[in-house]
Design an enzyme around this catalytic site. Structure first.
Site, mmCIF file in Angstrom:
data_model
loop_
_atom_site.group_PDB
_atom_site.id
_atom_site.type_symbol
_atom_site.label_atom_id
_atom_site.label_comp_id
_atom_site.label_asym_id
_atom_site.label_seq_id
_atom_site.Cartn_x
_atom_site.Cartn_y
_atom_site.Cartn_z
ATOM 1 N N TYR A 22 -2.156 -0.222 10.223
ATOM 2 C CA TYR A 22 -2.222 -0.803 8.873
ATOM 3 C C TYR A 22 -1.012 -0.366 8.051
ATOM 4 C CZ TYR A 22 -3.899 -1.443 4.055
ATOM 5 O OH TYR A 22 -4.021 -1.785 2.731
ATOM 6 N N SER A 47 0.849 -1.189 0.000
ATOM 7 C CA SER A 47 0.000 0.000 0.000
ATOM 8 C C SER A 47 0.882 1.235 0.000
ATOM 9 C CB SER A 47 -0.901 0.014 1.241
ATOM 10 O OG SER A 47 -1.588 1.246 1.347
#
Length: 251
Positions: free
Chosen positions: A160, A146
């Site tokens: 995250y 990501s």
């Protein structure tokens, strides 16, 4: 007898980026194992669509955070198809938007179990099938990271983002460890992509809220991410390992 066509496992492939990767991989000649944790019906729908187009697909339930279930997933593919040529570590989780000062250890550990431990143990099982010293023919592993690994997701998902930073480090280390085994390891870093994952964080419209901060002025699609992922499986990427593709609209 092993399949003549190449075989790929995609974790978390019942929706979003994973499903888009499964459809594209099948169009490019792969027999695709669609892994899911809870959403059987959408996973079966992806497989049905692949078969309707003349492709080969199977659906296998497994929680990548559970070592025994990962072992069973890879054993099933080996038993039915007799080979493994590709792995896309796509399964990932996040939880509701929250500042670090409000997070507890249980939340952080849930994130790390799926987003870090899961890809590591899946890669372990893939290597055991792909490496020539184990009877394999080499292969390709792609980790879906990501842009959060670079940006940090302050005020929303620092846990995250940290898990994806760990995945990036894992990508580099593993690529060097298994290069001599004819296994290439790379990663793709999506940015703001229109998937259901944002709803899990409590804000389904998050991409639209933030799209003006993206140089390309829009969110991305799962299909655009899948295109980058599948480039790493192409002949053109044959000399590329330990590398990253940003699919983040310039952010």
């Amino acid at each position: 007898m092993p399949l003549e066509q190449p075989v790929m496992i995609i974790t978390g492939a019942s929706r979003g980026i994973g499903a888009a990767c499964a459809r594209l991989a099948a169009r490019r000649g792969y027999a695709v194992c669609i892994n899911y944790r809870e959403r059987e019906a959408p996973a079966q729908a992806v497989a049905d669509a692949i078969r309707a187009d003349g492709g080969t697909a199977m659906v296998v339930q497994a929680d990548v955070a559970d070592d025994a279930q990962v072992i069973a997933l890879f054993a099933r593919v080996q038993q039915e198809w007799g080979r493994l040529d590709g792995l896309i570590n796509n399964a990932g989780v996040l939880e509701r938007q929250m500042r670090v000062e409000d997070m507890d250890a249980a939340r952080v550990n849930r994130i790390l179990a799926t987003n870090v431990t899961g890809p590591l143990v899946c890669a372990r099982e893939a290597i055991r099938l792909m490496a020539p010293r184990h009877g394999g023919q080499g292969g390709v592993i792609v980790n879906v990271s990501s842009a959060a690994a670079r940006l940090g997701s302050a005020g929303e998902y620092v846990d995250y983002a940290a898990s994806k930073g760990a995945l990036d480090t894992f990508t580099i280390g593993l690529s060097r460890e298994v290069a001599a085994d004819q296994i290439r390891v790379n990663a793709v870093r999506p940015g703001f992509i229109y998937t259901e994952m944002h709803a899990l964080g409590g804000e389904p419209g998050r991409v639209d809220r933030l799209k003006d901060s993206i140089p390309l002025q829009r969110g991305g699609t799962p299909e655009e991410v899948a295109g980058a992922v599948m480039w790493f499986f192409s002949d053109e990427a044959g000399y590329t390992t330990g590398s990253f593709i940003e699919v983040s609209g310039g952010r």
